[in-house]
Design a protein around this motif. Structure first.
Motif, PDB file in Angstrom:
ATOM      1  N   SER A  84      10.877   9.111  -9.184  1.00 35.42           N
ATOM      2  CA  SER A  84      12.118   8.339  -9.204  1.00 35.42           C
ATOM      3  C   SER A  84      12.864   8.405  -7.876  1.00 35.42           C
ATOM      4  O   SER A  84      13.795   7.624  -7.649  1.00 35.42           O
ATOM      5  N   ALA A  85      12.478   9.318  -6.993  1.00 36.86           N
ATOM      6  CA  ALA A  85      13.078   9.364  -5.660  1.00 36.86           C
ATOM      7  C   ALA A  85      12.562   8.244  -4.758  1.00 36.86           C
ATOM      8  O   ALA A  85      13.039   8.089  -3.632  1.00 36.86           O
ATOM      9  N   SER A  86      11.603   7.466  -5.234  1.00 40.55           N
ATOM     10  CA  SER A  86      11.033   6.384  -4.432  1.00 40.55           C
ATOM     11  C   SER A  86      12.063   5.322  -4.090  1.00 40.55           C
ATOM     12  O   SER A  86      12.011   4.720  -3.013  1.00 40.55           O
ATOM     13  N   TYR A  87      13.008   5.061  -5.005  1.00 43.38           N
ATOM     14  CA  TYR A  87      14.000   4.015  -4.750  1.00 43.38           C
ATOM     15  C   TYR A  87      14.796   4.315  -3.481  1.00 43.38           C
ATOM     16  O   TYR A  87      14.897   3.474  -2.584  1.00 43.38           O
ATOM     17  N   SER A 144       0.826  -1.208   0.000  1.00 43.50           N
ATOM     18  CA  SER A 144       0.000   0.000   0.000  1.00 43.50           C
ATOM     19  C   SER A 144       0.859   1.256   0.000  1.00 43.50           C
ATOM     20  O   SER A 144       0.503   2.254  -0.647  1.00 43.50           O
ATOM     21  N   GLU A 145       2.002   1.237   0.705  1.00 44.66           N
ATOM     22  CA  GLU A 145       2.889   2.396   0.696  1.00 44.66           C
ATOM     23  C   GLU A 145       3.476   2.619  -0.693  1.00 44.66           C
ATOM     24  O   GLU A 145       3.635   3.769  -1.135  1.00 44.66           O
ATOM     25  N   ALA A 146       3.794   1.530  -1.385  1.00 44.11           N
ATOM     26  CA  ALA A 146       4.380   1.658  -2.725  1.00 44.11           C
ATOM     27  C   ALA A 146       3.414   2.324  -3.691  1.00 44.11           C
ATOM     28  O   ALA A 146       3.797   3.227  -4.450  1.00 44.11           O
ATOM     29  N   ALA A 188      14.584  13.809  -4.415  1.00 41.75           N
ATOM     30  CA  ALA A 188      15.723  12.913  -4.194  1.00 41.75           C
ATOM     31  C   ALA A 188      16.762  13.553  -3.277  1.00 41.75           C
ATOM     32  O   ALA A 188      17.290  12.907  -2.366  1.00 41.75           O
ATOM     33  N   VAL A 189      17.053  14.836  -3.507  1.00 44.53           N
ATOM     34  CA  VAL A 189      18.036  15.528  -2.666  1.00 44.53           C
ATOM     35  C   VAL A 189      17.534  15.636  -1.227  1.00 44.53           C
ATOM     36  O   VAL A 189      18.287  15.408  -0.269  1.00 44.53           O
ATOM     37  N   SER A 190      16.257  15.977  -1.059  1.00 46.26           N
ATOM     38  CA  SER A 190      15.709  16.116   0.294  1.00 46.26           C
ATOM     39  C   SER A 190      15.706  14.788   1.040  1.00 46.26           C
ATOM     40  O   SER A 190      16.016  14.744   2.239  1.00 46.26           O
TER      41      SER A 190
END
Length: 251
Positions: free
Chosen positions: A81-84, A70-72, A121-123
């Motif tokens: 793309s920051a999900s990885y 569910s989180e995914a 991604a940076v954050s």
């Protein structure tokens, strides 16, 4: 279909993130799975298959597999793309997602854009580094700071940390919220059916069995996602929820 055609709708930065994000995820999974077996092998206490997969293990899996799924499907549209990096480092709902969303809001970048995903991604990376740094400092100075946590005032204050955290996150749902170039007014109205259903289920479980809904959290999230979407759409059609251009509100 060629690889270039598959990524033709992605920015070069997004394509790079997805490519190396998959590689990093595989490496992280291999590391997380292999490390316990290496430690157990060194100390000569490898468990049998029956000891690993038993009733207690299945109970844990029934809780965390639906939560992870569910989180995914919930957070990936926000993070892109920051999900990885987010899912590898963990602490998603209480740290990484609020940090990424706040960073995109401060820089006025939208999700699902190369700029927005770069900011996210940076954050997330900075948040992860700060988390590791704070844990390292806490472990290093644990001998000196441990008496502080034993003070009655600190114990009392620590009971309010989690409610304060989730209270501040929930407060952002009320009133007017932004979503990309649109402003959503009264968006919390769509969550009312979800709150009612969860409250009724919790009450029924409490009365009938005296238990809790903790073991069904993941299933509830998956089940409530379409309920929230459908209820929000119905209320939008009825005029309870309004979606207007952000530029209109600034005039």
């Amino acid at each position: 279909m060629s690889k270039d055609n598959k990524n033709s709708n992605l920015d070069s930065f997004q394509a790079w993130c997805h490519r190396w994000g998959r590689v990093g995820t595989v490496i992280a999974l291999a590391y997380m799975i292999a490390l316990p077996f290496i430690v157990l092998g060194v100390y000569g206490c490898l468990p049998t298959i029956g000891q690993v997969f038993n009733i207690a293990t299945l109970g844990i899996l029934l809780i965390y597999i639906p939560v992870g799924f569910s989180e995914a499907i919930t957070y990936t549209p926000i993070l892109g793309s920051a999900s990885y990096l987010t899912f590898i480092t963990g602490n998603i709902m209480n740290l990484k997602v609020p940090c990424a969303v706040n960073a995109m809001n401060l820089t006025k970048k939208e999700p699902n854009t190369p700029e927005g995903e770069a900011i996210a991604a940076v954050s997330v990376a900075v948040c992860s580094i700060m988390t590791v740094l704070m844990l390292a400092l806490a472990a290093l100075f644990s001998t000196w700071i441990s008496p502080v946590f034993e003070l009655p005032a600190v114990k009392t204050a620590s009971n309010y940390l989690i409610p304060a955290l989730f209270g501040s996150m929930t407060l952002g749902l009320f009133g007017t919220t932004s979503s990309g170039k649109k402003v959503v007014k009264n968006g919390v109205m769509g969550m009312i059916p979800v709150l009612l259903i969860v409250s009724v289920l919790a009450l029924v479980v409490r009365i009938t069995s005296g238990g809790s809904l903790f073991g069904a959290v993941g299933f509830l999230i998956i089940f409530m996602l379409p309920v929230a979407i459908l209820s929000s759409r119905i209320m939008w059609k009825k005029g309870f929820i309004k979606v207007i251009d952000k530029d209109t509100t600034q005039q």
